[in-house]
Write a protein that holds these residues in place. Structure first.
Motif, PDB file in Angstrom:
ATOM      1  N   TYR A 407       0.127   2.634   2.084  1.00 21.66           N
ATOM      2  CA  TYR A 407       1.124   2.440   3.131  1.00 21.66           C
ATOM      3  C   TYR A 407       2.375   3.287   2.875  1.00 21.66           C
ATOM      4  N   GLN A 440       3.284  -6.803   1.747  1.00 20.76           N
ATOM      5  CA  GLN A 440       3.355  -5.691   2.710  1.00 20.76           C
ATOM      6  C   GLN A 440       4.468  -5.844   3.745  1.00 20.76           C
ATOM      7  N   GLU A 444       7.402  -3.167   4.298  1.00 17.02           N
ATOM      8  CA  GLU A 444       7.604  -2.565   5.624  1.00 17.02           C
ATOM      9  C   GLU A 444       9.053  -2.719   6.083  1.00 17.02           C
TER      10      GLU A 444
END
Length: 533
Positions: A407, A440, A444
């Motif tokens: 990511y 995550q 983010e």
């Protein structure tokens, strides 16, 4: 007639150094509405037993002054009391010497009675007390039925004596008694199944209420009976119908043996044992319980009944315990399943949220005509999508690291920041599992709301740390920060907080704790797994 509002405060006794007019005061119980009596005695009074109260003599105070020659009595009233409504009567050896006399208002003066409150006081008189009994009665003409009595006892306390021991037993016509008059200091007494009660009769005195009776098992030295409730009248003959007595159930004698009857006065304060012994009566009862001689057959039947009853009770308790535990386990399992369904619902909301943000990133690169970066982004996105859509509740730390690495590489193509993913050397990343996609949304947020607004030197650091049995995951960025007091509008953060709350309801032996610290120089997210390792 109205009832009395006057309530006595206590008696304060002083030992004088010169005469009955001087001494040190000792305070005791305070009553809510009236005054105090202060008592002062001459210096000869080495032993003073003051302000004794007894449950069977309400509104009565007993003061024993064995060595005093004189007693000075003063009465104190609170300032808000209507003194003119009060009267007093004084007896000497049961003969009235003052009758229904009002308080001399002219002699009242302000005084302190052992505390900061101001009283009005006057002297009721100085009385010879050696070998005498002085009794004061104080009452209000508004409520004359309520009389407060104070006894100043200067005579020797009579030593208690048992007049009669009476055993009650059942007959065809009802009950009968076996009387032992003037029992010896050691008396033999046997009880059969027909016997049910022992009555102890004391020689009467004017102050029976100061005595209490106790019975002690001489083998164990344990008290098996105590009472101050003397009764009068009843079954006794004409000569003793007013003698005080106490009835005792035979069942206090659990086994044969020697029991000691003790009758002694109850004085407040410290009374030396030798001093108290002068007034104490002691009698030994050698008790024989005939019903102890059970036959072997009776003992066997009794034992079987007891064993059966205990076994039956144990089975009943075991049955209801298992039933309750089973119901509790079913309820816990149901709650756990509901929490898992809610977790799946949250994960199903997080996945589209993440995918939408990733596709927005690709669109952004294409709009800026960065075709090469868009292709690289799309390649990373494909592998990341497979991991995100994998329906696993738990994944290893190694898998979580790879997911975050993919990511951050994707977003690095858009924003050009630097990042690090570090871990403690003693962490086995392949064999330690955590809930998937837990970090995550926080990473983010660090990208979208942290370093995306920073023009240069932007950096994100992710660490996996072992602290004892706890696992601590941190996400740190050097962005502009945000106000943690304001409720976040971001869907990812809200869903993550709900997910942590649900995990806490499922993993009850472990605690998931989220801490967010944000300033203008950056934000740090701490996620602690208590006792996870």
């Amino acid at each position: 007639m109205k009832k009395i509002i006057f309530t006595f405060l206590s008696f304060i006794i002083a030992l004088s150094t010169v005469n009955a007019q001087k001494g040190i005061n000792f305070s005791s119980t305070t009553y809510p509405a009236g005054g105090k009596l202060l008592m002062r005695v001459d210096s000869a009074a080495k032993n003073v037993y003051y302000d004794n109260v007894f449950p069977n003599q309400p509104n009565t105070s007993f003061n024993y002054l064995p060595d005093a020659n004189y007693v000075s009595i003063q009465i104190y009233f609170r300032k808000n009391i209507r003194v003119q409504h009060y009267r007093y009567t004084i007896f000497e050896d049961n003969k009235p010497i003052v009758v229904n006399k009002s308080i001399n208002m002219a002699q009242l003066k302000d005084a302190h009675a052992g505390d900061e409150e101001v009283f009005s006081s006057t002297t009721l008189g100085i009385f010879p007390i050696k070998g005498k009994i002085i009794t004061t009665l104080v009452y209000s003409i508004e409520k004359p039925n309520d009389i407060y009595k104070s006894i100043f006892y200067g005579q020797p306390i009579p030593r208690a004596k048992i007049e009669v021991l009476a055993k009650r037993f059942a007959t065809n016509k009802g009950v009968d008694y076996r009387h032992i008059v003037n029992p010896k200091e050691r008396t033999k007494l046997s009880f059969t199944k027909k016997d049910d009660e022992l009555t102890i009769v004391k020689v009467r005195s004017e102050i029976d209420y100061v005595y209490y009776l106790s019975i002690k098992d001489k083998q164990s030295n344990k008290t098996v009976f105590e009472s101050t409730a003397w009764q009068y009248g009843g079954f006794l003959d004409e000569a003793r119908k007013f003698s005080p007595y106490i009835k005792i159930n035979k069942n206090i004698f659990k086994k044969s043996g020697d029991y000691e009857i003790i009758i002694q006065p109850s004085f407040t304060g410290h009374t030396p044992p030798k001093e108290l012994e002068k007034y104490t009566a002691r009698y030994t009862l050698s008790i024989t319980l005939d019903e102890e001689n059970y036959s072997k057959k009776e003992l066997l039947i009794y034992s079987l009944i007891v064993a059966f009853s205990i076994g039956l009770l144990a089975l009943v308790v075991l049955y209801f315990t298992k039933k309750r535990n089973k119901k509790k386990l079913e309820e816990n399992e149901q709650q756990k399943n509901i929490a898992k369904l809610q977790l799946n619902s949250i994960r199903s909301q997080l996945n589209p949220h993440f995918l939408f943000n990733a596709l927005s990133g690709i669109q952004n690169l294409m709009n800026k005509n960065e075709i090469d970066n868009a292709n690289k982004y799309l390649s990373k996105f494909a592998r990341l999508t497979r991991n995100v859509l994998d329906d696993k509740e738990l994944i290893s730390l190694s898998q979580e690291r790879n997911l975050l690495d993919d990511y951050l590489q994707m977003e690095q193509l858009r924003f050009g920041f630097k990042y690090e993913i570090n871990h403690s050397e003693n962490l086995d990343l392949d064999n330690i599992e955590i809930p998937s996609m837990l970090l995550q949304p926080f990473v983010e947020n660090a990208v979208k709301h942290g370093i995306s607004q920073k023009t240069s030197d932007s950096k994100i650091i992710i660490t996996f740390i072992k602290q004892g049995n706890d696992l601590v995951l941190t996400v740190t960025d050097n962005g502009n920060g945000f106000d943690t007091r304001k409720k976040s509008n971001g869907l990812g953060l809200q869903l993550s907080e709900s997910r942590i709350a649900l995990l806490n309801s499922i993993y009850k032996d472990n605690r998931f704790t989220l801490a967010i610290d944000s300033t203008t120089s950056g934000t740090k997210i701490n996620l602690t797994f208590t006792d996870w390792l």
